[in-house]
Motif scaffolding. Structure first.
Motif, mmCIF file in Angstrom:
data_model
loop_
_atom_site.group_PDB
_atom_site.id
_atom_site.type_symbol
_atom_site.label_atom_id
_atom_site.label_comp_id
_atom_site.label_asym_id
_atom_site.label_seq_id
_atom_site.Cartn_x
_atom_site.Cartn_y
_atom_site.Cartn_z
ATOM 1 N N ALA A 104 36.819 42.545 43.195
ATOM 2 C CA ALA A 104 36.481 42.619 41.537
ATOM 3 C C ALA A 104 36.319 43.856 40.782
ATOM 4 O O ALA A 104 37.064 44.105 39.856
ATOM 5 N N ALA A 105 35.765 44.803 41.875
ATOM 6 C CA ALA A 105 35.647 46.178 41.165
ATOM 7 C C ALA A 105 36.904 46.996 41.204
ATOM 8 O O ALA A 105 37.210 47.813 40.422
ATOM 9 N N ALA A 106 37.784 46.498 42.148
ATOM 10 C CA ALA A 106 39.239 46.726 42.157
ATOM 11 C C ALA A 106 40.212 46.615 41.258
ATOM 12 O O ALA A 106 41.212 46.900 41.105
ATOM 13 N N GLY A 107 39.792 45.412 40.373
ATOM 14 C CA GLY A 107 40.361 44.960 39.219
ATOM 15 C C GLY A 107 41.269 43.968 39.608
ATOM 16 O O GLY A 107 41.873 43.274 39.053
ATOM 17 N N LEU A 108 40.798 43.210 40.797
ATOM 18 C CA LEU A 108 41.210 41.930 41.401
ATOM 19 C C LEU A 108 40.397 40.637 40.812
ATOM 20 O O LEU A 108 39.618 40.967 40.258
ATOM 21 N N GLN A 109 40.847 39.728 40.934
ATOM 22 C CA GLN A 109 40.510 38.597 40.573
ATOM 23 C C GLN A 109 40.035 37.494 41.585
ATOM 24 O O GLN A 109 40.568 36.400 41.778
ATOM 25 N N PRO A 110 39.085 37.888 42.616
ATOM 26 C CA PRO A 110 39.167 36.781 43.871
ATOM 27 C C PRO A 110 38.417 35.618 43.790
ATOM 28 O O PRO A 110 37.384 35.669 42.666
ATOM 29 N N ALA A 111 38.640 34.561 44.149
ATOM 30 C CA ALA A 111 37.681 33.439 44.377
ATOM 31 C C ALA A 111 36.979 33.424 45.537
ATOM 32 O O ALA A 111 37.668 33.286 46.565
ATOM 33 N N TRP A 112 35.642 33.243 45.621
ATOM 34 C CA TRP A 112 34.924 33.364 46.661
ATOM 35 C C TRP A 112 34.937 31.754 47.213
ATOM 36 O O TRP A 112 34.640 30.940 46.213
ATOM 37 N N GLN A 113 35.133 31.518 48.412
ATOM 38 C CA GLN A 113 35.252 30.173 48.938
ATOM 39 C C GLN A 113 34.179 30.038 50.186
ATOM 40 O O GLN A 113 34.047 30.761 50.919
ATOM 41 N N ASP A 114 33.187 28.899 50.246
ATOM 42 C CA ASP A 114 32.513 28.599 51.123
ATOM 43 C C ASP A 114 33.185 27.752 52.347
ATOM 44 O O ASP A 114 33.801 26.649 51.845
ATOM 45 N N ALA A 115 33.447 28.547 53.492
ATOM 46 C CA ALA A 115 34.428 27.851 54.409
ATOM 47 C C ALA A 115 33.786 26.555 54.815
ATOM 48 O O ALA A 115 34.796 25.621 55.280
ATOM 49 N N ARG A 116 32.402 26.147 54.717
ATOM 50 C CA ARG A 116 31.892 24.880 55.020
ATOM 51 C C ARG A 116 32.868 23.689 54.246
ATOM 52 O O ARG A 116 32.415 22.594 54.523
#
Length: 262
Positions: A37-49
């Protein structure tokens, strides 16, 4: 973590141990999300479970579970709606009742293969600290060469017999669904690495590589009356199955059976 340690007492149960060990992946992936996110991207955090579930027969094997690798179009559509970049955890899945379970040492490779199969991926890349799979261990054999292409069966054999670049169970999910698997080097990202995919028998070398393993147990069973006795091997191997031992290599003669175990 503090609460888990306080509740567990002097010795962790396998279930609590899995919960404890999973925190490393949860923390590192959360930090990774912030870095992206700090690099300007828009990641979606996913719980593997929420995406990987242990099979019913291994759902209480909290430290060595296996997962279902059937494609899940609903999961793929859900993630697609949440964005193009996702970050999640390796090494972990959901077990019985939603409890955390682990896929064993090296299980992040296998997690990646499960995700590729579940999401119907076009390809899977595993980034590591070596250029790929070699014909022998370069630390022991300086003239070992990098293997540019391997079939699924070759890669699985080499990994199972001692090539530590790849977690052996990670090959089956991509093989089952025909997903190409690449081993790439984080230090040299432009290198081709090793590509693992389907190959015809005519393209495969007679000898692809040499591997070695330590701490192997060899058991020799001698029975002079084994000759032409029906069912002896079935009875012998039923013992290994009952105690959950996987036999690696087998050699038989008229009165002797020798097996190796990891």
């Amino acid at each position: 973590l503090q609460q888990l340690a306080a509740d567990a007492g002097p010795k962790l149960s396998p279930r609590d141990r899995a919960e404890l060990l999973a925190h490393g992946e949860l923390l590192s992936s959360s930090i990774g999300e912030l870095v992206l996110a700090a690099a300007g991207l828009q990641p979606a955090w996913q719980d593997a479970r929420s995406a990987l579930r242990a099979t019913p027969e291994t759902s209480v094997d909290y430290l060595s579970a296996r997962c279902d690798d059937l494609p899940d179009p609903d999961l793929a559509a859900r993630w697609r709606e949440q964005g193009a970049l996702h970050i999640t955890q390796g090494f972990m899945a959901a077990g019985e009742g939603g409890a955390t379970c682990l896929l064993g040492r090296g299980g992040s490779d296998t997690s990646a293969a499960y995700f590729a199969a579940r999401l119907g991926a076009a390809a899977l890349e595993i980034w590591t600290d070596v250029p790929g799979i070699f014909s022998a261990d370069p630390r022991s054999v300086p003239e070992a060469r990098l293997l540019r292409r391997l079939s699924y069966s070759e890669a699985q054999e080499l990994a199972s017999m001692g090539a530590r670049v790849l977690h052996p169970p990670s090959v089956q999910p991509v093989r089952q669904h025909g997903i190409p698997l690449s081993i790439k080097d984080t230090h040299r990202p432009h290198e081709a690495g090793t590509l693992i995919n389907a190959r015809s028998p005519g393209d495969v070398a007679q000898v692809m590589g040499v591997v070695s393993r330590e701490n192997i147990t060899v058991i020799t069973m001698v029975n002079p009356s084994m000759w032409q006795q029906a069912g002896f091997l079935a009875d012998a191997f039923a013992v290994f199955k009952r105690h959950a031992y996987s036999v690696d290599l087998v050699s038989t003669s008229e009165s002797t059976v020798t097996v190796s175990l990891d």
